[in-house]
Design a protein around this motif. Structure first.
Motif, PDB file in Angstrom:
ATOM      1  N   GLU A 216      -5.503  -5.529 -37.674  1.00 40.69           N
ATOM      2  CA  GLU A 216      -5.047  -5.692 -36.086  1.00 40.69           C
ATOM      3  C   GLU A 216      -5.749  -5.780 -35.037  1.00 40.69           C
ATOM      4  O   GLU A 216      -6.590  -4.846 -35.089  1.00 40.69           O
ATOM      5  CB  GLU A 216      -4.149  -5.961 -35.786  1.00 40.69           C
ATOM      6  CG  GLU A 216      -2.734  -5.904 -37.149  1.00 40.69           C
ATOM      7  CD  GLU A 216      -2.643  -7.832 -36.678  1.00 40.69           C
ATOM      8  OE1 GLU A 216      -3.280  -8.389 -36.063  1.00 40.69           O
ATOM      9  OE2 GLU A 216      -2.613  -8.254 -37.813  1.00 40.69           O
ATOM     10  N   PRO A 217      -6.119  -6.224 -33.969  1.00 39.20           N
ATOM     11  CA  PRO A 217      -7.046  -6.327 -32.808  1.00 39.20           C
ATOM     12  C   PRO A 217      -6.809  -4.625 -32.229  1.00 39.20           C
ATOM     13  O   PRO A 217      -5.611  -4.595 -32.082  1.00 39.20           O
ATOM     14  CB  PRO A 217      -7.272  -7.496 -31.506  1.00 39.20           C
ATOM     15  CG  PRO A 217      -6.532  -8.300 -32.817  1.00 39.20           C
ATOM     16  CD  PRO A 217      -5.922  -7.576 -33.482  1.00 39.20           C
ATOM     17  N   THR A 218      -7.251  -3.871 -32.011  1.00 39.37           N
ATOM     18  CA  THR A 218      -7.462  -2.502 -30.738  1.00 39.37           C
ATOM     19  C   THR A 218      -7.408  -3.087 -29.607  1.00 39.37           C
ATOM     20  O   THR A 218      -6.943  -1.841 -28.886  1.00 39.37           O
ATOM     21  CB  THR A 218      -8.522  -1.431 -31.111  1.00 39.37           C
ATOM     22  OG1 THR A 218      -9.858  -2.010 -31.406  1.00 39.37           O
ATOM     23  CG2 THR A 218      -8.369  -1.148 -32.466  1.00 39.37           C
ATOM     24  N   SER A 219      -7.926  -3.868 -29.712  1.00 38.24           N
ATOM     25  CA  SER A 219      -8.224  -4.259 -27.472  1.00 38.24           C
ATOM     26  C   SER A 219      -7.888  -6.069 -27.879  1.00 38.24           C
ATOM     27  O   SER A 219      -8.576  -6.353 -28.624  1.00 38.24           O
ATOM     28  CB  SER A 219      -9.298  -3.973 -26.965  1.00 38.24           C
ATOM     29  OG  SER A 219      -9.793  -2.687 -26.714  1.00 38.24           O
ATOM     30  N   HIS A 220      -7.204  -6.275 -26.481  1.00 31.82           N
ATOM     31  CA  HIS A 220      -6.839  -7.797 -27.072  1.00 31.82           C
ATOM     32  C   HIS A 220      -7.040  -8.365 -25.086  1.00 31.82           C
ATOM     33  O   HIS A 220      -7.413  -7.489 -24.242  1.00 31.82           O
ATOM     34  CB  HIS A 220      -5.507  -8.173 -27.237  1.00 31.82           C
ATOM     35  CG  HIS A 220      -4.659  -7.667 -28.056  1.00 31.82           C
ATOM     36  ND1 HIS A 220      -4.661  -8.857 -28.804  1.00 31.82           N
ATOM     37  CD2 HIS A 220      -3.783  -6.948 -29.049  1.00 31.82           C
ATOM     38  CE1 HIS A 220      -3.576  -8.615 -30.551  1.00 31.82           C
ATOM     39  NE2 HIS A 220      -3.364  -7.569 -30.152  1.00 31.82           N
ATOM     40  N   ARG A 221      -7.661  -9.071 -25.703  1.00 30.00           N
ATOM     41  CA  ARG A 221      -8.192 -10.186 -24.444  1.00 30.00           C
ATOM     42  C   ARG A 221      -9.338  -9.736 -23.439  1.00 30.00           C
ATOM     43  O   ARG A 221      -8.588  -8.964 -22.354  1.00 30.00           O
ATOM     44  CB  ARG A 221      -7.057 -11.152 -23.603  1.00 30.00           C
ATOM     45  CG  ARG A 221      -6.686 -12.447 -24.533  1.00 30.00           C
ATOM     46  CD  ARG A 221      -6.003 -12.990 -23.826  1.00 30.00           C
ATOM     47  NE  ARG A 221      -4.799 -12.304 -23.519  1.00 30.00           N
ATOM     48  CZ  ARG A 221      -3.722 -12.324 -23.961  1.00 30.00           C
ATOM     49  NH1 ARG A 221      -3.361 -12.359 -24.903  1.00 30.00           N
ATOM     50  NH2 ARG A 221      -2.891 -11.587 -23.528  1.00 30.00           N
ATOM     51  N   VAL A 222     -10.058  -9.291 -23.831  1.00 31.50           N
ATOM     52  CA  VAL A 222     -11.157  -8.320 -22.677  1.00 31.50           C
ATOM     53  C   VAL A 222     -12.490  -8.939 -22.954  1.00 31.50           C
ATOM     54  O   VAL A 222     -12.859  -9.740 -23.540  1.00 31.50           O
ATOM     55  CB  VAL A 222     -11.746  -6.987 -23.512  1.00 31.50           C
ATOM     56  CG1 VAL A 222     -10.404  -6.486 -23.283  1.00 31.50           C
ATOM     57  CG2 VAL A 222     -11.646  -7.208 -24.628  1.00 31.50           C
ATOM     58  N   ASP A 223     -13.202  -9.531 -21.986  1.00 32.26           N
ATOM     59  CA  ASP A 223     -14.442  -9.832 -21.509  1.00 32.26           C
ATOM     60  C   ASP A 223     -15.224  -8.814 -21.543  1.00 32.26           C
ATOM     61  O   ASP A 223     -17.184  -8.951 -21.845  1.00 32.26           O
ATOM     62  CB  ASP A 223     -14.746 -10.523 -20.817  1.00 32.26           C
ATOM     63  CG  ASP A 223     -14.385  -9.472 -18.709  1.00 32.26           C
ATOM     64  OD1 ASP A 223     -14.615  -8.483 -18.587  1.00 32.26           O
ATOM     65  OD2 ASP A 223     -14.437 -10.483 -18.288  1.00 32.26           O
ATOM     66  N   THR A 224     -15.566  -7.299 -21.537  1.00 34.60           N
ATOM     67  CA  THR A 224     -16.690  -6.274 -21.264  1.00 34.60           C
ATOM     68  C   THR A 224     -15.855  -5.020 -22.721  1.00 34.60           C
ATOM     69  O   THR A 224     -14.593  -4.575 -22.267  1.00 34.60           O
ATOM     70  CB  THR A 224     -16.569  -5.507 -20.410  1.00 34.60           C
ATOM     71  OG1 THR A 224     -16.775  -6.702 -19.146  1.00 34.60           O
ATOM     72  CG2 THR A 224     -17.620  -4.783 -20.304  1.00 34.60           C
ATOM     73  N   ILE A 225     -16.812  -4.748 -23.083  1.00 37.35           N
ATOM     74  CA  ILE A 225     -17.058  -3.567 -23.794  1.00 37.35           C
ATOM     75  C   ILE A 225     -17.927  -2.641 -23.949  1.00 37.35           C
ATOM     76  O   ILE A 225     -19.229  -2.900 -24.353  1.00 37.35           O
ATOM     77  CB  ILE A 225     -16.140  -3.753 -25.184  1.00 37.35           C
ATOM     78  CG1 ILE A 225     -16.185  -3.098 -26.597  1.00 37.35           C
ATOM     79  CG2 ILE A 225     -17.340  -3.867 -26.172  1.00 37.35           C
ATOM     80  CD1 ILE A 225     -14.514  -2.452 -25.769  1.00 37.35           C
ATOM     81  N   MET A 226     -17.426  -1.384 -24.062  1.00 31.69           N
ATOM     82  CA  MET A 226     -18.374  -0.327 -24.028  1.00 31.69           C
ATOM     83  C   MET A 226     -18.835   0.789 -24.866  1.00 31.69           C
ATOM     84  O   MET A 226     -17.555   0.666 -26.359  1.00 31.69           O
ATOM     85  CB  MET A 226     -18.672   0.546 -22.990  1.00 31.69           C
ATOM     86  CG  MET A 226     -18.539   0.263 -21.383  1.00 31.69           C
ATOM     87  SD  MET A 226     -18.686   1.673 -19.981  1.00 31.69           S
ATOM     88  CE  MET A 226     -16.981   2.707 -20.463  1.00 31.69           C
ATOM     89  N   GLN A 227     -20.061   1.325 -25.911  1.00 31.25           N
ATOM     90  CA  GLN A 227     -20.183   2.024 -26.683  1.00 31.25           C
ATOM     91  C   GLN A 227     -21.571   2.781 -26.560  1.00 31.25           C
ATOM     92  O   GLN A 227     -22.267   2.515 -26.022  1.00 31.25           O
ATOM     93  CB  GLN A 227     -20.374   1.302 -28.054  1.00 31.25           C
ATOM     94  CG  GLN A 227     -19.969  -0.507 -28.659  1.00 31.25           C
ATOM     95  CD  GLN A 227     -20.363  -0.910 -29.687  1.00 31.25           C
ATOM     96  OE1 GLN A 227     -21.568  -0.869 -29.635  1.00 31.25           O
ATOM     97  NE2 GLN A 227     -19.177  -1.851 -30.602  1.00 31.25           N
ATOM     98  N   CYS A 228     -20.816   3.514 -27.771  1.00 22.46           N
ATOM     99  CA  CYS A 228     -21.872   4.897 -27.523  1.00 22.46           C
ATOM    100  C   CYS A 228     -22.934   4.779 -28.552  1.00 22.46           C
ATOM    101  O   CYS A 228     -22.508   3.619 -28.986  1.00 22.46           O
ATOM    102  CB  CYS A 228     -21.057   6.363 -27.647  1.00 22.46           C
ATOM    103  SG  CYS A 228     -20.543   6.832 -29.007  1.00 22.46           S
ATOM    104  N   GLN A 229     -24.240   5.690 -28.506  1.00 24.81           N
ATOM    105  CA  GLN A 229     -24.703   4.972 -29.796  1.00 24.81           C
ATOM    106  C   GLN A 229     -23.610   5.757 -31.246  1.00 24.81           C
ATOM    107  O   GLN A 229     -22.980   6.467 -31.237  1.00 24.81           O
ATOM    108  CB  GLN A 229     -26.155   5.998 -29.866  1.00 24.81           C
ATOM    109  CG  GLN A 229     -27.023   5.949 -30.314  1.00 24.81           C
ATOM    110  CD  GLN A 229     -28.136   7.105 -30.691  1.00 24.81           C
ATOM    111  OE1 GLN A 229     -28.006   7.757 -31.476  1.00 24.81           O
ATOM    112  NE2 GLN A 229     -29.125   6.480 -30.279  1.00 24.81           N
ATOM    113  N   GLY A 230     -23.803   4.875 -32.440  1.00 32.56           N
ATOM    114  CA  GLY A 230     -23.912   4.941 -33.550  1.00 32.56           C
ATOM    115  C   GLY A 230     -22.294   3.994 -33.267  1.00 32.56           C
ATOM    116  O   GLY A 230     -21.482   3.822 -34.303  1.00 32.56           O
TER     117      GLY A 230
END
Length: 267
Positions: A216-230
């Motif tokens: 199941e999605p952890t975030s619904h209907r977003v258009d930007t996501i941030m990620q740190c390394q890894g």
């Protein structure tokens, strides 16, 4: 056939064997821009490894490079398979076999864990590792995108940013998808020298599965996501109207230095 072999184990499980070689190789990261990389099987990122939950993974690793290297996998395994300590380092000309269960399901990665770690990751020793859940996921157009950057003058500041190594590649070669088609992106951040990277989708929103370890999605209907390394996650979306739609990092510097592209959506 030279790098992969699959053997049935019974009960729907399989032994999945890969042959991976670390080798020094100059690669192209943009038109006329060459980079002295350290690679797995001659490419950056390395080959995408894939298995089903409950399978057994066996990696035959050879170090044909000029420095000690390892393979460190995010997932479940014993200490001897971790590839992170000095006693795990495989010297030039050496070999080692990694073996572990394909658990947990999700989107993972592998990378060299020899020191200095910053250098070994930045030079290109990393790849994507997907473990599919036993129930499976809905059929989709699947894409692997590894966010990365390259310090071409070795001042610990990247001059080129990309997904899958070549700056502006998907700007010059838009990804064709169909209206209504489910698109699934396996997104992994392996950018060195920057604290975060990001993915922004134009004119549409996506569901996000952080680390891919849930159905199941952890975030619904977003258009930007941030990620740190890894960090990594799975994006799923459908375009409802045809057109040429941009995707890129939402750090302007990153997109202007190569990390941008287009989806060419056809009816």
């Amino acid at each position: 056939s030279q790098v992969y072999k699959e053997t049935a184990l019974g009960g729907g499980r399989a032994l999945r064997e890969y042959w991976i070689t670390a080798v020094d190789r100059e690669i192209e990261i943009g038109p006329g821009i060459r980079f002295p990389a350290w690679t797995y099987n001659g490419q950056v990122p390395g080959p995408t490894l894939r298995a089903n939950e409950g399978d057994t993974i066996r990696i035959h690793f050879t170090n044909a490079g000029t420095k000690p290297h390892t393979m460190h996998f995010h997932g479940y395994h014993t200490e001897a398979m971790d590839g992170s300590l000095s006693e795990h380092f495989v010297r030039p000309g050496g070999t080692f076999t990694y073996e572990f269960p394909a658990e947990p399901f999700g989107l993972h990665l592998y990378h060299c864990h020899a020191t200095p770690l910053t250098q070994h990751i930045h030079k290109g020793l990393y790849g994507v590792f997907i473990i599919d859940p036993r129930p499976g996921r809905p059929p989709a157009r699947e894409l692997v995108m590894t966010m990365n950057g390259f310090d071409t003058n070795f001042d610990e500041d990247n001059e080129v940013y990309a997904v899958n190594t070549v700056g502006f590649y998907y700007n010059q070669h838009p990804i064709r998808v169909r209206v209504g088609e489910l698109v699934r992106i396996y997104l992994v951040n392996l950018t060195e020298f920057d604290l975060i990277n990001s993915f922004h989708l134009h004119a549409q929103f996506f569901d996000y599965y952080d680390h891919g370890t849930t159905l199941e999605p952890t975030s619904h209907r977003v258009d930007t996501i941030m990620q740190c390394q890894g960090q990594r996650g799975i994006l799923e979306f459908r375009y409802t109207m045809p057109g040429m739609y941009m995707f890129h990092a939402h750090q302007s510097e990153f997109s202007e230095l190569g990390w941008m592209g287009f989806f060419d959506v056809k009816a």
